[in-house]
Design an enzyme around this catalytic site. Structure first.
Site, PDB file in Angstrom:
ATOM      1  N   SER A 260     -42.186   0.653 -38.709  1.00 17.70           N
ATOM      2  CA  SER A 260     -41.061  -0.067 -38.118  1.00 17.70           C
ATOM      3  C   SER A 260     -41.219  -0.311 -36.629  1.00 17.70           C
ATOM      4  CB  SER A 260     -39.768   0.726 -38.354  1.00 17.70           C
ATOM      5  OG  SER A 260     -39.832   1.991 -37.696  1.00 17.70           O
ATOM      6  N   CYS A 261     -42.251   0.270 -36.008  1.00 15.45           N
ATOM      7  CA  CYS A 261     -42.344   0.214 -34.543  1.00 15.45           C
ATOM      8  C   CYS A 261     -43.492  -0.642 -34.017  1.00 15.45           C
ATOM      9  CB  CYS A 261     -42.454   1.632 -33.984  1.00 15.45           C
ATOM     10  SG  CYS A 261     -40.986   2.642 -34.241  1.00 15.45           S
TER      11      CYS A 261
END
Length: 421
Positions: A260-261
């Site tokens: 997600s990053c």
């Protein structure tokens, strides 16, 4: 201290639980009523080591979840922990941050209690000062509210550990009092505290993730060259990583980064740079290498077994990394899509991530075990570094042909081949 956490997702839930562990009274504000109910039942709606134990310990005492913003009015700190997903152009979608800011402001309207609003969501530099501050102040109708930016550096699967044993605590603030209040919330943790301005704190987060992603793509490009030279990139990177200026971390070559990053944050930094008139060639190359890398596994597979039409290919590992059920930007997704495009029959297995991946690829075979996925397979691709895969030696004998290509350095069996080693 009394702390309100806006957003009960991955960052918000871990942050709230760990602040409760530190002795604070925490209220998590989560608009999804079902998720809030799950939290109040002492169960984490995400898989994260150690999180369930903390929830069971403190829920109903000093940790609670609800759907309204009322707890903000009585809190010393409110942390904005909502998502910032990528927009179509790669920039960060700040709509949830803006909405949370307005709601926090409304909850603080006409209040007199000292309060500091803290942004923990990963946001482009300038967001706290340019979006959050004006939105909160406008809707609060008061100008005595403090503001800070406190980025998170949590690894999925190790988030509780990372929160309670951080490398550093970064606190950007608009004024000294606000920064002091945030620092007080972390009392008891043995870590250096970096104090800076709001925008610098935001950039520290983006720059950190971009550098780690760059190390991965660098290692993969070097690994691709090593593959052609017939040498082991892991031997090369072991020597490189011994240099104290480099460090051995994030030099593991393989199928690339997901989650997600890294993909989202590097893309957002590229978008920000371009909006400022810069041409971020290095950062764009980091993304380009990462997009190409997993597809090299499919190309290598075709070199080994020929046309993939009708071939059964076992894909072991669906999560973007081990110890999580998160499939966001998993490198298994482009690999499975390409296998299907070439006519292969995919049998997939993951200890935790089969359910979320089923929503992406409902038509493939999801095996109940690694052995079931391997049975009758013409080839196997290993996409995630689950420890159980390292002990599969005998299970590979169930394959029709023993062609094993790994995108993570996890296997100990004979006959395997690495994507770039």
């Amino acid at each position: 201290m009394r702390i309100a956490i806006v957003g009960g997702g991955y960052v918000g839930l871990v942050t709230g639980a760990c602040f409760a562990e530190l002795g604070h009274t925490v209220n998590i504000i989560e608009i999804d009523a079902k998720k809030a109910a799950t939290i109040n039942a002492g169960r984490a709606p995400i898989y994260e080591q150690g999180l369930d134990a903390i929830l069971k310990k403190y829920v109903g005492e000093r940790l609670n979840a609800g759907i309204d913003y009322a707890p903000v009015a009585d809190a010393d700190l409110s942390f904005v922990c909502v998502g910032t997903p990528p927009a179509a152009d790669g920039s960060a979608d700040l709509s949830m941050v803006a909405a949370a800011s307005r709601s926090i402001g409304e909850a603080l309207r006409d209040g007199e209690r000292p309060h500091t609003v803290v942004v923990k969501s990963t946001v482009p530099p300038g967001t706290t000062a340019g979006t959050v501050v004006p939105a909160v102040l406008e809707h609060a109708g008061r100008d005595d509210i403090g503001f800070a930016m406190n980025p998170e550096f949590l690894r999925e699967g190790r988030a509780v550990e990372d929160f309670l044993h951080p490398d550093r605590i970064v606190i950007g603030s608009r004024d000294g009092r606000s920064g002091d209040t945030v620092a007080a919330a972390y009392q008891g943790l043995a870590a250096p505290v970096v104090r800076c301005g709001l925008t610098a704190a935001e950039m520290i987060k983006y720059a950190s993730n971009a550098l780690l992603a760059t190390k991965i793509s660098f290692s993969n490009e070097v690994g691709n060259v090593c593959k052609r030279l017939g040498i082991d990139v892991y031997e090369v990177m072991e020597g490189v990583g011994m240099d104290h200026r480099v460090s051995p971390h994030f030099l593991a070559a393989g199928a690339g980064f997901g989650g997600s990053c890294f993909p989202k944050d590097v893309a957002a930094l590229v978008s920000l740079a371009e909006s400022l008139g810069e041409e971020p060639k290095l950062l764009q190359s980091v993304l380009d290498v990462n997009d190409r890398q997993p597809l090299r596994m499919v190309g290598l597979l075709e070199e080994r077994i020929g046309d993939l039409l009708g071939k059964r290919v076992a894909v072991l590992g669906l999560a973007f990394k081990g110890n999580t059920d998160d499939i966001r930007e998993s490198r298994a997704i482009p690999v499975i899509a390409e296998l299907l495009r070439r006519g292969a029959a995919v049998a997939a297995y993951d200890p935790l991530a089969a359910a979320p991946m089923r929503r992406v690829f409902p038509g493939i075979d999801y095996a109940a075990s690694a052995a079931d996925a391997l049975r009758g397979a013409d080839a196997c691709l290993v996409m995630t570094e689950w420890p159980e895969f390292s002990d599969l030696n005998g299970a590979f004998d169930l394959m029709n042909s023993r062609v094993i290509i790994e995108g993570r350095r996890i296997l100990t069996c004979d006959g395997k081949e690495g994507i770039c080693w």
